[in-house]
Design an enzyme around this catalytic site. Sequence first.
Site, PDB file in Angstrom:
ATOM      1  N   THR A 243      -5.780  -6.560  -4.276  1.00 26.94           N
ATOM      2  CA  THR A 243      -6.498  -7.662  -3.618  1.00 26.94           C
ATOM      3  C   THR A 243      -6.474  -7.567  -2.089  1.00 26.94           C
ATOM      4  OG1 THR A 243      -4.520  -9.034  -3.476  1.00 26.94           O
ATOM      5  CG2 THR A 243      -5.836  -9.220  -5.497  1.00 26.94           C
TER       6      THR A 243
ATOM      7  N   ARG B 195       0.642  -6.123   1.802  1.00 26.37           N
ATOM      8  CA  ARG B 195      -0.657  -6.349   1.150  1.00 26.37           C
ATOM      9  C   ARG B 195      -0.586  -5.923  -0.315  1.00 26.37           C
ATOM     10  NH1 ARG B 195      -5.987  -4.351   4.106  1.00 26.37           N
ATOM     11  NH2 ARG B 195      -5.428  -2.409   3.076  1.00 26.37           N
TER      12      ARG B 195
ATOM     13  N   ASP C 297       2.824   4.431   5.676  1.00 22.09           N
ATOM     14  CA  ASP C 297       3.099   5.663   4.929  1.00 22.09           C
ATOM     15  C   ASP C 297       3.187   6.862   5.868  1.00 22.09           C
ATOM     16  OD1 ASP C 297       3.243   4.403   2.517  1.00 22.09           O
ATOM     17  OD2 ASP C 297       1.222   4.941   1.862  1.00 22.09           O
TER      18      ASP C 297
ATOM     19  N   ASP D  93      -3.020   4.971   6.017  1.00 24.49           N
ATOM     20  CA  ASP D  93      -1.970   3.964   5.869  1.00 24.49           C
ATOM     21  C   ASP D  93      -0.891   4.223   6.918  1.00 24.49           C
ATOM     22  OD1 ASP D  93       0.502   2.659   4.964  1.00 24.49           O
ATOM     23  OD2 ASP D  93      -0.686   2.135   3.206  1.00 24.49           O
TER      24      ASP D  93
HETATM   25  C1  PRP Z   1      -0.517  -2.821   6.623  1.00 26.85           C
HETATM   26  C2  PRP Z   1      -0.452  -2.967   8.128  1.00 26.85           C
HETATM   27  C3  PRP Z   1      -0.680  -4.428   8.330  1.00 26.85           C
HETATM   28  C4  PRP Z   1      -1.622  -4.772   7.211  1.00 26.85           C
HETATM   29  C5  PRP Z   1      -2.989  -4.939   7.776  1.00 26.85           C
HETATM   30  O1  PRP Z   1       0.704  -3.203   6.066  1.00 26.85           O
HETATM   31  O2  PRP Z   1       0.738  -2.524   8.677  1.00 26.85           O
HETATM   32  O3  PRP Z   1       0.496  -5.209   8.246  1.00 26.85           O
HETATM   33  O4  PRP Z   1      -1.580  -3.691   6.285  1.00 26.85           O
HETATM   34  O5  PRP Z   1      -3.870  -5.326   6.799  1.00 26.85           O
HETATM   35  P1  PRP Z   1      -4.611  -6.732   6.807  1.00 26.85           P
HETATM   36  O6  PRP Z   1      -5.162  -6.922   8.181  1.00 26.85           O
HETATM   37  O7  PRP Z   1      -5.688  -6.523   5.782  1.00 26.85           O
HETATM   38  O8  PRP Z   1      -3.645  -7.788   6.404  1.00 26.85           O
HETATM   39  P2  PRP Z   1       1.037  -3.035   4.517  1.00 26.85           P
HETATM   40  O9  PRP Z   1       0.767  -4.315   3.789  1.00 26.85           O
HETATM   41  O10 PRP Z   1       0.366  -1.814   3.975  1.00 26.85           O
HETATM   42  O11 PRP Z   1       2.596  -2.862   4.528  1.00 26.85           O
HETATM   43  P3  PRP Z   1       3.531  -1.769   5.216  1.00 26.85           P
HETATM   44  O12 PRP Z   1       3.462  -2.007   6.691  1.00 26.85           O
HETATM   45  O13 PRP Z   1       4.868  -2.104   4.645  1.00 26.85           O
HETATM   46  O14 PRP Z   1       3.063  -0.407   4.829  1.00 26.85           O
HETATM   47  N1  URA Z   2      -3.185  -0.942   6.577  1.00 26.19           N
HETATM   48  C1  URA Z   2      -3.143   0.321   6.996  1.00 26.19           C
HETATM   49  O1  URA Z   2      -2.049   0.896   7.179  1.00 26.19           O
HETATM   50  N2  URA Z   2      -4.293   0.970   7.211  1.00 26.19           N
HETATM   51  C2  URA Z   2      -5.494   0.389   7.051  1.00 26.19           C
HETATM   52  O2  URA Z   2      -6.532   1.035   7.272  1.00 26.19           O
HETATM   53  C3  URA Z   2      -5.532  -0.934   6.596  1.00 26.19           C
HETATM   54  C4  URA Z   2      -4.359  -1.594   6.366  1.00 26.19           C
END
Ligand code: PRP
Ligand code: URA
Length: 206
Positions: free
Chosen positions: A106, A102, A200, A197
């Site tokens: 945005t 993400r 993280d 997150d």
């Molecule tokens: C997080 C999570 C999902 C996404 C959900 O990933 O693991 O993939 O956000 O959000 P959405 O429903 O609004 O699309 P992120 O993009 O933070 O990447 P990461 O898993 O590498 O931390």
């Molecule tokens: N991705 C995450 O890891 N946490 C949230 O709350 C939303 C998106």
Amino acid sequence: MPLHVLDHPLAGHLLSGLRDKETPPDSFRQLARVLTSLLIIEATRGLSTMQANIETPIEPTTTRVLAQSLAVVPILRAGLGMLEPAVQLFPDVAVGYIGLERHEDTAIARSYYSKLPNLQGKYTLCLDPMLATGGSAAQAISLIKSHGAATVVMVCVVSAPEGLATLEAAHPEVLVVAAAKDRCLNDRKYIVPGLGDFGDRLYGTF
Ligand code: PRP
Ligand code: URA
């Protein structure tokens, strides 16, 4: 869209540990693994079975065995925390990977990696712990369907109403299995109350 929220005392207990901001990454990973096992058992309830004739040490008997092959597709990075329990429960599973990230401002997900096996006829689980706006899950499921998956089930830890609505619009037949349906998203598109997150917290990248 069908939503199944896992209603089990152990699931609630494990989720409480994941939500707690004091939980360190090693415990977070362990809690995620155990909770994912429960979610996967629920999410695979629809797998086809067939009759098998076997012999116990006592007498011949008729049993049921799995008749459909399973695939799992974790969405990188956070979905990787859900892969190990899937492979342990279903050692013959086929595994594909989708990398989505993400945008910080945005919250729109950008694809950076994809490696999927042939999913023709396969009962396919898409693994991503957080269903927030639903943008990542909707993109991933489109890709999974384009590779021929017979049935797709979305497995997540926490879902938000906004993400569920997005998925219902894009993929109304997809069952979502989650440990919780939370209240809403905040102005940064994080789930409230959520757990922060996930990626993280899983990998200690604060
Ligand atoms: C997080 C999570 C999902 C996404 C959900 O990933 O693991 O993939 O956000 O959000 P959405 O429903 O609004 O699309 P992120 O993009 O933070 O990447 P990461 O898993 O590498 O931390
Ligand atoms: N991705 C995450 O890891 N946490 C949230 O709350 C939303 C998106």
